[in-house]
Design a protein around this motif. Sequence first.
Motif, short mmCIF file in Angstrom:
data_model
loop_
_atom_site.label_atom_id
_atom_site.label_comp_id
_atom_site.label_asym_id
_atom_site.label_seq_id
_atom_site.Cartn_x
_atom_site.Cartn_y
_atom_site.Cartn_z
N THR A 134 7.11 6.59 3.54
CA THR A 134 8.11 5.56 3.22
C THR A 134 8.84 5.99 1.95
O THR A 134 8.21 6.42 0.98
N HIS A 165 0.83 -1.21 0.00
CA HIS A 165 0.00 0.00 0.00
C HIS A 165 0.86 1.26 0.00
O HIS A 165 1.90 1.31 0.67
N VAL A 170 11.24 1.00 -0.46
CA VAL A 170 10.29 0.06 -1.09
C VAL A 170 11.03 -0.79 -2.13
O VAL A 170 10.83 -2.01 -2.21
N1 TYC Z 1 4.73 7.39 -2.01
C1 TYC Z 1 6.07 7.18 -1.49
C2 TYC Z 1 6.93 8.41 -1.75
O1 TYC Z 1 6.63 9.20 -2.61
C3 TYC Z 1 6.74 5.95 -2.12
C4 TYC Z 1 6.04 4.68 -1.80
C5 TYC Z 1 5.82 3.75 -2.80
C6 TYC Z 1 5.65 4.39 -0.50
C7 TYC Z 1 5.19 2.53 -2.52
C8 TYC Z 1 5.02 3.17 -0.19
O2 TYC Z 1 4.21 1.03 -0.93
C9 TYC Z 1 4.80 2.25 -1.20
N2 TYC Z 1 8.02 8.55 -1.01
#
Ligand code: TYC
Length: 107
Positions: free
Chosen positions: A39, A34, A44
């Motif tokens: 994060t 998700h 990831v």
């Molecule tokens: N959206 C996060 C960011 O821009 C990156 C991200 C991708 C976080 C997938 C969780 O499951 C994930 N830093």
Amino acid sequence: MSDERRPDRERQGGTQLQERPKLKKPPLYKVLLHNDDYTTREFVVLVLRDIFRKSESDAVQIMMHVHNNGVGIAGVYTYEVAEAKVDKTMNLARQFEFPLQMTLEAE
Ligand code: TYC
């Protein structure tokens, strides 16, 4: 040669020629990743490579899919394997204080 005298594997009524052995396929589970705002993309990708055994380019693709769509599939496994991978990932995310979330979905 009469059926009686044939070796087991050649008998007409034997299981070898007539039927496949009944090996039940275990149920499979999708590990869903998700999106969140905290994060890092690098974390990831690292998890997808090290725990889900993806290539660098597959890992980046899956991460970007989750980033853009909110959810994506990290992999498909038996329940035990899926649980173990989620556990490892969640422990690592906690160590780094990332709020990463994963769920299982029956296939
Ligand atoms: N959206 C996060 C960011 O821009 C990156 C991200 C991708 C976080 C997938 C969780 O499951 C994930 N830093």
